[in-house]
Write a protein that holds these residues in place. Structure first.
Motif, short mmCIF file in Angstrom:
data_model
loop_
_atom_site.label_atom_id
_atom_site.label_comp_id
_atom_site.label_asym_id
_atom_site.label_seq_id
_atom_site.Cartn_x
_atom_site.Cartn_y
_atom_site.Cartn_z
N ALA B 73 0.80 -1.39 -0.07
CA ALA B 73 0.05 0.07 -0.20
C ALA B 73 0.75 1.14 -0.08
CB ALA B 73 -0.86 0.10 1.20
N LEU B 76 2.01 2.27 -3.28
CA LEU B 76 1.09 3.10 -4.35
C LEU B 76 0.82 4.52 -3.76
CD1 LEU B 76 -1.51 0.13 -4.34
CD2 LEU B 76 -0.11 0.99 -6.26
N ARG B 77 0.79 4.78 -2.43
CA ARG B 77 0.47 6.11 -1.78
C ARG B 77 1.62 6.97 -1.97
NH1 ARG B 77 -1.70 9.67 -1.60
NH2 ARG B 77 -3.52 10.48 -0.77
N CYS B 287 -4.09 -8.05 -0.75
CA CYS B 287 -3.19 -6.94 -0.94
C CYS B 287 -2.41 -7.51 -2.21
CB CYS B 287 -2.45 -6.98 0.18
SG CYS B 287 -3.21 -6.53 1.62
N ASN B 290 -4.41 -6.73 -5.32
CA ASN B 290 -5.02 -5.54 -5.70
C ASN B 290 -3.82 -4.48 -5.61
OD1 ASN B 290 -6.42 -3.12 -5.79
ND2 ASN B 290 -6.96 -3.07 -3.97
N LYS B 291 -2.92 -4.52 -4.71
CA LYS B 291 -1.87 -3.60 -4.51
C LYS B 291 -0.72 -3.84 -5.25
CE LYS B 291 -3.57 -3.35 0.26
NZ LYS B 291 -3.20 -3.32 1.63
N ARG B 316 -11.57 -0.21 -4.81
CA ARG B 316 -10.04 -0.69 -4.60
C ARG B 316 -9.07 0.18 -3.90
NH1 ARG B 316 -10.06 1.44 -9.68
NH2 ARG B 316 -8.16 2.33 -10.50
N VAL B 317 -9.42 1.50 -4.22
CA VAL B 317 -8.33 2.33 -3.56
C VAL B 317 -8.78 2.48 -2.27
CG1 VAL B 317 -7.76 4.81 -3.72
CG2 VAL B 317 -8.35 3.66 -5.98
N TRP B 320 -6.76 -0.03 -0.33
CA TRP B 320 -5.47 -0.12 -0.41
C TRP B 320 -5.00 0.09 1.32
CZ3 TRP B 320 -3.50 4.64 -3.78
CH2 TRP B 320 -3.68 4.18 -5.28
#
Lengths: 505, 401
Positions: B73, B76-77, B287, B290-291, B316-317, B320
């Motif tokens: 996560a 991604l962030r 995770c 998706n992530k 999905r966001v 996260w």
């Protein structure tokens, strides 16, 4: 024992008292944990990391534990440095005298949601984005919106008296926090608000104490729980971006846009020529613009859809009359979302030879009146140019000006400076401190304030605080002496050690 | 070794340290429950800077790196990924950093007791020592397939991860029977060992590579061209780790994720779920799908194809921020922390007033089930649910026998 808190005073007795209070899990003395809490995102003298290490980290769970930590600190004369998000840009959470690092992140509960009065009460360790995920279910929003929105915490917003991107519409932290529970430097627990009620937005009872206990950078205690004002989640958001051929026309147009006085107006941002050049050079997220684009203005409207539409039409007309070229919906929506969702920098800069290097972002944040913006801009860029001339550690990333209030009286005026921390040494750090002092002096000389947003207690700028505040600074010292007689709370910040030296004389 | 590590990671560490954004923090599953700044992606990078400065050594920080599920996560962030990623192809690689620091610790003889026991046992048994009804050893690795008449070998093999083979046997039974229903030819490996991924995640790199080598040799000997993975952790290992280990040698092995395959078969009309399932569900994005891999559409397509479901989806966001806590050895070393993370995930599900949480990852399903029990929320695997809607009697076990 010294009359005031001294560095390195954390003896076994104090540690035992803290361990008894918090349990071993929430009293940490391991070096990595202390190192992680020695700095904030502001440029940091990496080569002098050890100077800023706290002796111990405590992770209390509630107000009573926080208060007891402060009482222990008083009993043993130990400095206490409060830290919530640790995302501030003025080193408020950076220890100067070691001591106890009071980490507030475990105060992360939402205590109450009052849908009838549209308030909520939360711990100091709650993040605004996370809070708004909860509030969205009720169609509400807590519109305190700094660049650090995804990571900063409510406690730090109070301790720094935070500034919000959309403050021209909703107010800043001081307006949005109705009241808060506060632990004084001697460990007493009080509530500060407007008057005594937790959910009162305007009172004339007694002294208005709330603002005094915001923005003190932890020198007057620590807020542990806050009651917040909530708004309906806006139906619509409009963020037109306009291009200009030069800074002067953008500067004039921004005033006209602000003076339109649209009720849904939430803020405006001016990008100067250096900023546009920097984005063109190094920000791949920036949508390329022709060379004729030299400055930008963005205005933001939030609110009910019909009102936003009407306001948007008015602003479009005014912008056109003032020589602006609208950049289109894609750029407007995308760039606002991007700038809004990060600290607006690509996190790298260049040496004079053009080599790309990782740089940290330093952001000056003076409050400057509209009339003084052009002069301050020129003087600031000249200061940074001199720094860059002398060292490749520095890079000029341009300037922004943001409305602080809906009348356009003053602007958060930001110059962004890239600093190559891997190469910092004592010499370049000294250059930087001198540069910061010069930048602050310009703000004061033009009748502004050193900081609209972060606070002004970093090396360099802090020297100018007495000049800016005049007699007000003496009052600050008197208050500090009275409320924190042992100088326990975040000692060394804002030059307030001076208050105790005078006392001893 | 420490010096090489620091040289390799110093610029990546400064990219994080210098920016100090910490946007990663509130999406980190460990941070959300522990609120300890030392167990954040930012701290994991800052340690490298401190090592370069001579302030810390790997011995000082090794134990901190336990507190990560390698969910991805934070990457991604990270604004460094979101923005500079486009142009400079830079991506914040916290997961790789955590793996590298754990590997450095092992190289320097610093072991976490749980990791050490787990990996020694895996080395002895060739499979992870998952507790359950089936004894964990080579003789029982295909017990889950009892009565299904699955052949050995062939061009396509089904790889069944340790948790599914020995604990949640209903998952591989469901997958195998769905494949049979769709008339897809496949077999089992001649001698399947653990994929090696968990060992790599915990820093036992030599062991991980030895296990990977065994599996690849087994595939080669049987003429395997295609491997179907039903578990996201295996999928990550086969698509991220194995190519790094083997390079070109591995180029012609196709790795297929069961969830993706099944959604395609549904789209093509080769599978038609028709038995209504009267459940109110939400879906847990694993995770690693998706992530880590950006796979989130296909599981939703499958769920939307199953009649009878009241599907209360969470995008999905938002997910996260969600995690079961079951990844990267966290439950091996800190089961209580896994339980806290799972409990938080179930609290989100409970807010939607569902009776069922559907996952697509066997490793998530044990901790999620334990957390679900107290909230009366059933945790079901997406393959189990699909099989049921195809009218298949799945069999097998969903818990310790």
């Amino acid at each position: 024992m010294s009359a005031v808190a001294t560095p390195g005073a954390l003896d076994d007795g104090a540690l035992e008292a803290l361990a008894q209070l918090l349990g071993p899990e929430h009293l940490i003395t391991a070096k990595p944990a202390r190192m992680h809490r020695a700095r904030v995102p502001a440029p940091f003298p990496v080569h002098r990391w050890a100077d800023h290490l706290p002796d111990a980290v405590v992770l209390p769970r509630d107000t009573e534990e926080v208060a007891e930590v402060v009482r222990i600190a008083n009993r043993f004369r130990i400095p206490v440095v409060p830290r919530s998000g640790g995302t501030g840009l003025t080193d408020g959470a950076v220890p100067l005298r070691h001591g106890i690092l009071l980490d507030l992140k475990r105060l992360d509960r939402i205590h109450e949601l009052d849908l009838e009065n549209r308030t909520c009460t939360v711990g100091a360790g709650v993040n605004m984005l996370k809070l708004n995920e909860q509030l969205a279910r009720h169609g509400l929003i807590y519109p305190d919106d700094p660049a650090s929105y995804p990571c900063s915490l409510v406690g730090g917003r109070i301790g720094t008296s935070g500034w919000s991107l959309i403050g021209s519409r909703y107010g800043h932290t001081r307006d949005l926090v109705l009241s808060f529970v506060h632990v004084l430097p001697t460990g007493e627990v009080v509530r500060f608000g407007d008057g005594g009620g937790a959910k009162v937005s305007k009172s004339s009872t007694g002294y208005t104490l709330k603002p005094l206990f915001m923005g003190h950078q932890g020198t007057l205690g620590v807020a542990t729980e806050a009651t917040l004002k909530l708004y309906p989640k806006p139906e619509a958001e409009l963020s037109p971006f306009w291009a200009f051929a030069d800074y002067g026309s953008a500067h004039r147009a921004m005033r006209e846009l602000v003076w339109a006085d649209c009720a849904t107006f939430a803020g405006a941002v001016l990008f100067d020529e250096h900023k546009v050049a920097y984005l063109r050079r190094d920000d791949e997220a920036y949508i390329p613009q022709p060379e004729s684009v030299r400055a930008l203005v963005c205005a933001v409207l939030y609110g009910n859809e019909d009102e936003v539409r009407a306001g948007g039409r008015r602003l479009m007309r005014i912008a056109k009359e003032n020589g602006a070229r609208y950049l289109g919906d894609e750029i407007s929506q995308g760039d606002w979302a991007a700038r809004h969702d990060r600290y607006a920098t690509p996190l790298h800069g260049r040496t004079k030879a053009g080599q790309v290097v990782p740089m940290s972002w330093h952001c000056e944040d003076a409050a400057i009146n509209w009339t003084a913006l052009p002069a301050v801009r020129e003087e600031w860029h000249a200061i940074v140019a001199r720094l860059r001339e002398r060292s490749d550690v520095f890079d000029d990333w341009g300037m922004f000006a943001y409305t602080s209030a809906r009348t356009g009286v003053d602007y958060l005026t930001e110059i962004d400076v890239g600093i190559w921390e891997q190469e910092l040494d004592d010499e370049s750090w000294a250059l930087w401190i001198a540069g910061k002092r010069d930048i602050a002096a310009v703000a004061v000389a033009h009748g502004g304030s050193i900081s609209a947003c972060h606070g002004a207690c970093r090396e360099g700028e802090v020297d100018l605080v007495p000049d800016e505040l005049g007699g007000g600074y003496d009052v600050m010292k008197a208050i500090k002496r009275t409320l924190d007689p042992l100088n326990v709370m975040n000692p060394g910040k804002y030059g307030l050690d001076g208050a105790f030296e005078e006392n001893r004389k | 070794m420490s010096d090489e590590f620091v040289q390799e990671w110093r610029n990546a560490a400064y990219n994080c340290f210098s920016s100090g954004h910490k946007f990663c923090r509130e999406v980190c599953p460990v941070m959300q429950v522990e609120r300890n700044e030392s167990w954040t992606p930012t701290a994991f990078h800052a340690n490298v800077v401190a090592m370069e400065q001579g302030e810390l050594s790997v011995a000082d920080v090794a134990a901190d790196y336990v507190n990560c599920t390698q969910c991805g996560a934070c990457e991604l962030r990270c604004p460094n990924t979101l923005f500079t990623g486009d142009f400079y192809r830079f991506r914040t690689r916290t997961v790789d950093l955590v793996k590298a620091m754990r590997a450095l610790a092992v190289d320097e003889g610093i072991h976490q007791p749980g990791y050490l026991r787990w990996n020694q046992s895996t080395d002895e048994r060739r499979h992870e020592p998952v507790t359950g009804g089936t004894p964990v050893d080579q003789a029982h690795v295909a017990d889950w397939a009892a009565g299904l008449n699955l052949p050995t070998g062939g061009e396509t093999v089904l790889f069944v991860d340790c948790e599914a083979a020995f604990y949640r046997t209903s998952v591989p039974r469901a997958v195998a029977q769905i494949l049979q229903r769709a008339k897809i030819e496949f077999g089992l490996m001649r001698e399947q060992w653990c994929c090696g991924g968990p060992a790599a995640e915990m820093g036992y790199v030599e062991q991980a590579q030895r296990f990977a080598r065994h599996n690849l040799d087994d595939w080669r000997a049987a003429g395997v061209k295609r491997v179907i993975a039903l578990d996201p952790h295996d999928y990550i290992t086969f698509t991220e780790d194995y190519p790094r280990y083997f390079g070109e040698e591995y180029d012609d092995i196709e790795v297929v994720l069961a969830v993706e395959l099944f959604s395609e078969l549904i789209r093509e009309g080769r599978l038609t779920p028709s038995v209504p399932i009267e459940r109110t569900i939400t879906y847990h994005d694993p995770c690693r799908l998706n992530k880590r891999q950006g796979i989130w559409r296909e599981p939703r397509e499958i769920l939307r194809a199953i009649p009878g479901l009241d599907f209360r989806d969470v995008d999905r966001v938002t997910q996260w921020s969600y995690c079961s806590g079951g990844g990267a050895g966290l439950p091996v070393e800190k089961p209580e922390l896994t339980a806290k993370i799972s409990d938080r995930r179930l609290a989100h599900a409970a807010e939607l007033e569902v009776d069922t949480l559907v996952s697509a990852c066997p490793w998530s399903e044990r901790p999620l089930s334990e957390a679900g029990a107290s909230r009366a929320i059933d945790v079901v695997d997406i393959h189990e649910l699909l099989a049921e809607s195809l009218g298949i009697e799945v069999g097998g076990s969903r818990e310790a026998g």
